[in-house]
Motif scaffolding. Structure first.
Motif, PDB file in Angstrom:
ATOM      1  N   TRP A  28       0.846  -1.189   0.000  1.00  0.00           N
ATOM      2  CA  TRP A  28       0.000   0.000   0.000  1.00  0.00           C
ATOM      3  C   TRP A  28       0.880   1.236   0.000  1.00  0.00           C
ATOM      4  O   TRP A  28       2.006   1.214   0.504  1.00  0.00           O
ATOM      5  N   ARG A  37      -3.851   0.895  -3.253  1.00  0.00           N
ATOM      6  CA  ARG A  37      -3.166  -0.321  -3.681  1.00  0.00           C
ATOM      7  C   ARG A  37      -3.753  -0.762  -5.013  1.00  0.00           C
ATOM      8  O   ARG A  37      -4.959  -0.712  -5.214  1.00  0.00           O
ATOM      9  N   THR A 112       5.570  -2.551  -4.139  1.00  0.00           N
ATOM     10  CA  THR A 112       5.323  -1.154  -3.781  1.00  0.00           C
ATOM     11  C   THR A 112       5.850  -0.239  -4.877  1.00  0.00           C
ATOM     12  O   THR A 112       5.227   0.752  -5.237  1.00  0.00           O
ATOM     13  N   ASN A 115       3.449  -0.049  -7.691  1.00  0.00           N
ATOM     14  CA  ASN A 115       2.289   0.742  -7.311  1.00  0.00           C
ATOM     15  C   ASN A 115       2.594   2.238  -7.363  1.00  0.00           C
ATOM     16  O   ASN A 115       1.760   3.026  -7.769  1.00  0.00           O
TER      17      ASN A 115
END
Length: 121
Positions: A28, A37, A112, A115
């Protein structure tokens, strides 16, 4: 977020950006008072099924993320409107979603760094 008198606005529950960074679950990221996310699936149908499972989880928690489906990618966004940012309810919701992702075997597909790149696009 601007104050809306129709809401039970309680900014005291809003977490600081530092607290969000310290407490956010793996996979996230946070920005501008929201927790995000992305999860990528093999097919559109798998993404839709996942979104339905997240919706059921949100109903059970009585705390609902925004869910956006972009073909095989599902984007989740937590934000507590009446606090004007991220609260512990958002962190707990994100943790519960991570449990769902792990149960589905999707955890290894989303880093991550990936993202963060998606947030810019």
């Amino acid at each position: 977020m601007a104050y809306d008198p129709r809401m039970a606005f309680d900014p005291e529950r809003k977490m600081t950006d530092g607290d969000v960074q310290d407490l956010k679950p793996d996979g996230w990221w946070g920005g501008e008072g929201t927790l995000f996310r992305d999860v990528t699936f093999e097919s559109y149908g798998e993404g839709v099924e996942f979104a339905v499972q997240v919706a059921a989880l949100a109903e059970a928690q009585n705390h609902h993320p925004d869910i956006t489906i972009h073909y095989r990618r599902v984007k989740l966004s937590y934000f507590t409107h009446d606090a004007g940012g991220v609260t512990m309810a958002d962190i707990e919701g994100a943790r519960a979603v991570n449990g769902l992702i792990e149960a589905l075997g999707q955890g290894d597909q989303n880093s991550t760094d990936q993202n963060k790149g998606a947030a810019a696009g």
